[in-house]
Design a protein around this motif. Structure first.
Motif, PDB file in Angstrom:
ATOM      1  N   ASN A 315       1.039  -0.980   0.217  1.00  0.00           N
ATOM      2  CA  ASN A 315       0.109  -0.119  -0.145  1.00  0.00           C
ATOM      3  C   ASN A 315       0.964   1.159  -0.094  1.00  0.00           C
ATOM      4  O   ASN A 315       1.718   1.562   1.009  1.00  0.00           O
ATOM      5  CB  ASN A 315      -1.092   0.099   1.135  1.00  0.00           C
ATOM      6  N   VAL A 316       0.746   2.165  -1.225  1.00  0.00           N
ATOM      7  CA  VAL A 316       1.555   3.223  -1.181  1.00  0.00           C
ATOM      8  C   VAL A 316       0.701   4.491  -1.202  1.00  0.00           C
ATOM      9  O   VAL A 316      -0.192   4.608  -2.056  1.00  0.00           O
ATOM     10  CB  VAL A 316       2.414   3.114  -2.541  1.00  0.00           C
ATOM     11  N   ASN A 317       0.868   5.411  -0.222  1.00  0.00           N
ATOM     12  CA  ASN A 317       0.102   6.764   0.017  1.00  0.00           C
ATOM     13  C   ASN A 317       0.839   7.704  -1.238  1.00  0.00           C
ATOM     14  O   ASN A 317       1.898   7.405  -1.679  1.00  0.00           O
ATOM     15  CB  ASN A 317       0.249   7.143   1.174  1.00  0.00           C
ATOM     16  N   ALA A 318       0.069   8.663  -1.238  1.00  0.00           N
ATOM     17  CA  ALA A 318       0.482   9.852  -2.121  1.00  0.00           C
ATOM     18  C   ALA A 318       1.687  10.505  -1.864  1.00  0.00           C
ATOM     19  O   ALA A 318       2.544  10.626  -3.000  1.00  0.00           O
ATOM     20  CB  ALA A 318      -0.601  11.038  -2.103  1.00  0.00           C
ATOM     21  N   ASN A 319       2.151  10.591  -0.766  1.00  0.00           N
ATOM     22  CA  ASN A 319       3.513  11.066  -0.493  1.00  0.00           C
ATOM     23  C   ASN A 319       4.531  10.237  -0.863  1.00  0.00           C
ATOM     24  O   ASN A 319       5.505  10.688  -1.591  1.00  0.00           O
ATOM     25  CB  ASN A 319       3.412  11.499   0.871  1.00  0.00           C
ATOM     26  N   MET A 320       4.177   8.773  -0.659  1.00  0.00           N
ATOM     27  CA  MET A 320       5.298   7.740  -1.071  1.00  0.00           C
ATOM     28  C   MET A 320       5.313   7.455  -2.283  1.00  0.00           C
ATOM     29  O   MET A 320       6.536   7.664  -2.911  1.00  0.00           O
ATOM     30  CB  MET A 320       4.837   6.349  -0.310  1.00  0.00           C
ATOM     31  N   ARG A 321       4.215   7.822  -3.223  1.00  0.00           N
ATOM     32  CA  ARG A 321       4.275   7.715  -4.654  1.00  0.00           C
ATOM     33  C   ARG A 321       5.061   8.844  -5.215  1.00  0.00           C
ATOM     34  O   ARG A 321       5.791   8.818  -6.025  1.00  0.00           O
ATOM     35  CB  ARG A 321       2.818   7.414  -5.066  1.00  0.00           C
ATOM     36  N   SER A 322       4.812   9.976  -4.789  1.00  0.00           N
ATOM     37  CA  SER A 322       5.410  11.225  -5.248  1.00  0.00           C
ATOM     38  C   SER A 322       6.955  11.066  -5.258  1.00  0.00           C
ATOM     39  O   SER A 322       7.664  11.423  -6.173  1.00  0.00           O
ATOM     40  CB  SER A 322       4.972  12.541  -4.658  1.00  0.00           C
TER      41      SER A 322
END
Length: 352
Positions: A315-322
Motif C-alpha cells: 500500500n503506497v500513499n500519495a506522498n510515498m508515490r511522489s
C-alpha cells in the motif's frame, strides 16, 4: 563312540512296527517328562527317549542305524550322529525345562521435537503402552496354588509329531510343558502380564539432532518370571520451523529489508533461535539474495545464515508515490506510469 541301543532304550524288539515304537515312546515320555518325574536323571532319560524315537520313527534313518548296529562300526555311528546332530539340537532346544527369567522386549517410538527443544534441551513426557506383571497374580499367571492337568493333546509328553519327517515338536496346546493350568488368572488369561498405560519423563540433551536415538534403560516391556525389563528407544524427529531451516548444524532464515535500507545501508535487527535480538549492519547497495553468516548463533555447533530479501510495500500513499516517482525519474526509469492511466485502464476492464 559307544553305539547306543535305541531299541533297548524304548523297550521294543528290533523288528518292532512303527506303531509299537510310537506307543513305547509316548508311554516312556509321560513317565520321564521333567515336569512329572521325580527321578534325578529324568531329564537325561527323556532326552535319550526322544533321540531314540527320532532315529527309529524314520524309515531311512532307522535303516542306516540298523546297519551300524549290526556291524558295530563305531566310526560310521559317529558320522551318523554328526549327520543328525542338527535334528538332535532341535530336540534339546525344545525340551521342557524349569522356566528361566526372560528379558522383556525393547520398545521403539518416535519422539517429535521442536527446533528449540532439540537445540537447548528439554524434558518431555512420554505416554505409551508396555507389558507389565499382572497385579492380580503378581506375574505368575494363576491364582493361589497352581492346579494343573495333563495336556490332552500331547498326553503329557510336551511334544507332538508333525511335519513330513514325523519330527517331534513342542506341543502348541501346552507350549511344550506337558500340562495345562486349571486356574489361570482371569485378569491376564494366564499370561502373567498385562498391557498398561505408562507415562514417563525423559530428559533430552542439548544439541540432540534429527535421527538420533535416545535410549531409556529399563523402560521397555517388563521381563517374564523376574527377568529384567527391556529398554525404550526414542528416534528423534525434528518438526518444521516457521522461521528457520536447519541444514547440517547451520540455521538459515530470510530477513526482509526496505529498498532505502538496501541502497543506503544501515542497521536492522534479527532474532536468533534462543529469542535474543542482534544488530546487523546492512552494507550500502545490498542486493536481494545476498547472505551474511553469524558464528555460533545456529544449532549448537553451527552458524546462523541470513538471506536478505527486499520488501516491496503493498500500500503506497500519495506522498510515498511522489517520492518514488521522483526517484524513478532521477534513475531515468522509462517503464513507470506516472499519470496513473494504466491503472485506470485496468480498473475499467475489471468493471466490464
Amino acid at each position: 563312540m559307544r553305539i547306543k541301543d535305541y531299541y533297548q532304550i524304548l523297550g521294543v524288539s528290533r523288528d518292532a512296527t512303527i506303531d509299537e515304537i510310537k506307543r513305547a515312546y509316548r508311554r516312556l515320555a509321560r513317565q520321564y517328562h521333567p515336569d512329572v518325574s521325580s527321578e534325578e536323571d529324568a531329564e537325561e532319560k527323556f532326552k535319550e527317549i526322544n533321540e531314540a524315537y527320532h532315529v527309529l520313527s524314520d524309515q531311512e534313518r532307522r535303516k542306516q542305524y540298523d546297519s551300524i548296529l549290526t556291524t558295530g562300526d563305531e566310526k560310521k555311528y559317529k558320522d551318523f550322529m554328526e549327520y543328525i546332530q542338527e535334528f538332535l539340537e532341535s530336540i534339546w532346544q525344545g525340551m521342557r525345562r524349569a522356566p528361566k527369567p526372560k528379558k522383556g522386549a525393547d520398545i521403539r517410538l518416535k519422539l517429535e521435537l521442536s527446533l528449540e527443544e532439540a537445540a537447548f534441551g528439554c524434558e518431555k513426557e512420554i505416554e505409551y503402552e508396555r507389558w507389565m506383571d499382572c497385579p492380580s497374580c503378581e506375574g505368575k499367571g494363576y491364582m493361589g496354588q497352581m492346579e494343573k492337568v495333563v495336556c490332552h493333546a500331547c498326553e503329557g509328553t510336551g511334544r507332538r509329531i508333525s511335519g513330513i519327517f514325523n519330527f517331534p515338536r513342542p506341543c502348541s496346546v501346552c507350549k511344550g510343558r506337558g500340562f495345562i493350568v486349571k486356574n489361570p488368572c482371569p485378569s491376564c488369561g494366564g499370561r502373567g502380564r498385562v498391557a498398561k498405560h505408562s507415562v514417563i519423563k525423559v530428559k533430552v540433551p542439548q544439541g540432540t539432532d534429527d535421527g538420533e536415538i535416545l535410549k531409556v534403560p529399563g523402560k521397555g516391556h517388563m521381563g517374564e518370571r523376574g527377568g529384567e525389563a527391556g529398554d525404550l528407544y526414542l528416534r528423534v524427529s525434528l518438526k518444521p520451523h516457521p522461521v528457520f531451516k536447519k541444514i547440517g548444524k547451520d540455521l538459515h532464515t530470510e530477513v526482509f529489508i526496505s529498498f532505502p535500507l538496501a541502497v543506503l545501508g544501515g542497521i536492522t535487527k534479527i532474532k536468533a533461535l534462543d529469542g535474543t535480538y542482534h544488530e546487523v549492519f546492512v552494507q550500502p547497495g545490498t542486493e536481494c539474495g545476498s547472505t551474511k553468516r553469524f558464528k555460533g548463533l545456529g544449532f549448537p555447533g553451527g552458524d546462523l545464515v541470513i538471506t536478505f530479501r527486499i520488501e516491496v510495500p503493498k500500500n503506497v500513499n500519495a506522498n510515498m508515490r511522489s517520492i518514488l516517482e521522483k526517484l524513478a525519474k532521477e534513475m531515468r526509469e522509462e517503464g513507470i506510469d506516472y499519470t496513473g492511466g494504466m491503472i485506470n485502464k485496468i480498473l475499467g476492464i475489471l468493471r466490464l
